[in-house]
Design an enzyme around this catalytic site. Structure first.
Site, PDB file in Angstrom:
ATOM      1  N   LYS A 112       0.824  -1.204   0.000  1.00 15.08           N
ATOM      2  CA  LYS A 112       0.000   0.000   0.000  1.00 15.08           C
ATOM      3  C   LYS A 112       0.872   1.274   0.000  1.00 15.08           C
ATOM      4  O   LYS A 112       0.482   2.289  -0.555  1.00 15.08           O
ATOM      5  CB  LYS A 112      -0.918   0.040   1.223  1.00 15.08           C
ATOM      6  CG  LYS A 112      -1.825  -1.167   1.411  1.00 15.08           C
ATOM      7  CD  LYS A 112      -3.133  -1.011   0.703  1.00 15.08           C
ATOM      8  CE  LYS A 112      -4.153  -2.107   0.985  1.00 15.08           C
ATOM      9  NZ  LYS A 112      -3.713  -3.490   0.981  1.00 15.08           N
TER      10      LYS A 112
HETATM   11  C1  LIG Z   1      -4.246  -4.613   0.321  1.00 14.29           C
HETATM   12  C2  LIG Z   1      -3.456  -5.875   0.266  1.00 14.29           C
HETATM   13  C3  LIG Z   1      -3.699  -6.884  -0.697  1.00 14.29           C
HETATM   14  C4  LIG Z   1      -4.833  -6.783  -1.693  1.00 14.29           C
HETATM   15  O1  LIG Z   1      -4.625  -5.794  -2.657  1.00 14.29           O
HETATM   16  P1  LIG Z   1      -5.848  -5.239  -3.518  1.00 14.29           P
HETATM   17  O2  LIG Z   1      -5.331  -4.089  -4.252  1.00 14.29           O
HETATM   18  O3  LIG Z   1      -6.903  -4.851  -2.506  1.00 14.29           O
HETATM   19  O4  LIG Z   1      -6.303  -6.369  -4.384  1.00 14.29           O
HETATM   20  C5  LIG Z   1      -2.881  -8.003  -0.707  1.00 14.29           C
HETATM   21  N1  LIG Z   1      -1.907  -8.167   0.209  1.00 14.29           N
HETATM   22  C6  LIG Z   1      -1.647  -7.237   1.154  1.00 14.29           C
HETATM   23  C7  LIG Z   1      -0.574  -7.498   2.148  1.00 14.29           C
HETATM   24  C8  LIG Z   1      -2.404  -6.062   1.222  1.00 14.29           C
HETATM   25  O5  LIG Z   1      -2.147  -5.153   2.181  1.00 14.29           O
END
Ligand SMILES: *Cc1c(COP(=O)(O)O)cnc(C)c1O
Length: 471
Positions: A112
């Site tokens: 993120k």
């Molecule tokens: C947010 C997240 C995901 C999923 O990503 P999306 O963009 O919501 O599909 C996968 N793994 C981790 C560790 C995340 O924080």
């Protein structure tokens, strides 16, 4: 660049408006009117840039002159300067065919940060120029809150309030939020559940007078600029493995579909991506939709990969818009049916278009832990449960294709120590930047699950006029 809504009934906006608006007024999500194209020559040239330069280059056509190129370059340089790895997103080879792209070297150890660090700075830049301030409010069950706080800390035009359920997030997650003592960061622990926190945030947005007085805003996963900032690592990894001469595929542990949709965007922009593989945990609505053509909701079950414990993937709407030939009315009708009954069937043409690019694979918790253990034995690598789902998906779906598959690593193993301990019999160390996390001072306000108390606290911390237009 102009942006259109996936439901076809909201005003067409420019980049700056889309950045600040988030959701479209017709309930849809914004997408660029056309996909900018990168020629083979331009893709080749990317391999010579460092990561921040490359990411700014990819963002340029989307920003469409709203921010001058040199200032945009500066924003991206700053966003990635605090990452723990000189390559920002290093690429490792795991076996003959499968590669691992580490996207977790940012301040909160999850992918993120790759987009949030850019988003906070874009907000600040645009708001400063307009002489405006915003108040970001959000609810978190753990990870997103920390990424949002790290993105907004010390930004001059932003105050941020993050609500988390008291005693219901892990100690690392809580400390990643509450030990940030920047003056514009406000943590509120609610005596209730994550759903209570979410309801409080929704209620604050639905209170129009409060929303306008405080100039409330959000940095959630449907914001176009977050998807935009994620496109870059698809280009960077593919170029490192020989694009545009050689095609690659990607395997992506998927929740809200924001990450993998950025891969779809890269493909639409001319990057030779053969397939995009969706990795799911037991909450496998996407894998089922690709397999059967029926999108059918089920009960959410908690797993070792909580960031993927989602049944309705909000960014999937963006792909539906593409699969339905950008017919906003058709998307609106489809999703209305889905909301009413919890299920809908994709049209034959849309399903065929989906399967041409995407395939899905699902792992339950036992299989996820087994993959973590296998990888540790075979390579000495410890990976987190989300990343393990991506790697297992790459191995399961690549078959005997010669195309390299890049699995996206979405969290650092130290973020999920219990699962790593279970799989590998050892506990991963926190990276140096967080080594003293347990000694740092915490700051957090504890409040009952009560809207007016939370609103009073927000108002009190903003002070008179703080949320209003600055002169
Ligand atoms: C947010 C997240 C995901 C999923 O990503 P999306 O963009 O919501 O599909 C996968 N793994 C981790 C560790 C995340 O924080």
């Amino acid at each position: 660049m102009k942006y259109v809504s996936t439901r076809g009934a909201a005003p067409v906006l420019d980049f700056e408006e889309v950045l600040l608006a988030g959701l479209a007024r017709d309930g849809g999500l914004y997408l660029p009117e056309t996909w900018p194209q990168f020629s083979a020559e331009e893709i080749r040239a990317l391999a010579r840039l460092d990561y921040a330069e490359l990411a700014a280059r990819i963002a340029r056509p989307f920003v469409g002159g709203a921010i001058p190129d040199d200032e945009l370059d500066g924003i991206f340089a700053e966003a990635y300067a605090g990452f723990d790895h000189a390559a920002v997103a290093p690429l490792k080879q795991l076996d003959r065919q499968v590669w691992f792209l580490e996207l977790f070297h940012g301040p909160t150890l999850a992918f993120k940060d790759m987009a949030m660090q850019v988003l906070g700075r874009l907000f600040d830049h645009v708001l400063a120029r307009r002489g405006e301030r915003v108040t970001i409010v959000g609810a978190t069950s753990g990870d997103t809150g920390a990424a949002a706080i790290e993105a907004c800390r010390d930004r001059s035009q932003i105050e941020i309030f993050i609500l988390h359920p008291e005693g219901r997030v892990s100690e690392v997650q809580r400390r990643q939020m509450t030990t940030v003592t920047a003056a514009n960061v406000h943590n509120i622990a609610i005596q209730g559940t994550f759903d209570d926190c979410q309801d409080l945030v929704k209620a604050m947005f639905n209170d129009a007078a409060f929303r306008d007085e405080m100039r409330l805003s959000a940095v959630n996963s449907i914001n176009w600029a977050r998807v935009m900032a994620q496109i870059a690592y698809y280009f960077a990894a593919a170029a490192a493995l020989g694009a545009p001469e050689r095609a690659v595929s990607f395997a992506v542990p998927t929740g809200n579909f924001g990450n993998i949709f950025a891969g779809y965007a890269a493909r639409a922009m001319g990057l030779p991506i053969e397939r995009l593989y969706v990795g799911s945990n037991s909450n496998d609505i996407l894998a089922r939709t690709i397999a059967t053509g029926d999108m059918a909701m089920a009960e959410v079950v908690p797993t070792h990969s909580p960031a993927m414990d989602i049944q309705v993937s909000s960014n999937f709407e963006r792909l539906l818009f593409e699969l339905y030939g950008r017919d906003g009315a058709a998307v609106a009708a489809l999703l209305e049916g889905f909301r009413a009954s919890g299920a809908c069937a994709l049209e034959a043409g849309a399903l065929a278009a989906l399967r041409q690019v995407f395939a899905g694979h699902r792992l339950d918790d036992r299989e996820t832990v087994a993959e973590m253990a296998r990888l540790y034995r075979a390579t000495g690598e410890t990976v987190d449960p989300h990343s393990a789902i991506g790697i297992a998906t790459a191995r399961a779906l690549a078959g005997d294709s010669e195309t390299p598959v890049i699995a996206l690593g979405t969290a650092h193993p130290a973020k999920f120590p219990e699962a790593v301990e279970l799989a590998c019999g050892m506990s991963p160390d926190l990276p140096a930047r967080l080594a003293d996390l347990f000694e740092r001072e915490e700051r957090c306000l504890v409040l009952p699950n009560d809207l007016s108390e939370v609103q009073d606290a927000v108002r009190a911390r903003l002070g008179p006029g703080r949320g209003r237009l600055a002169s």
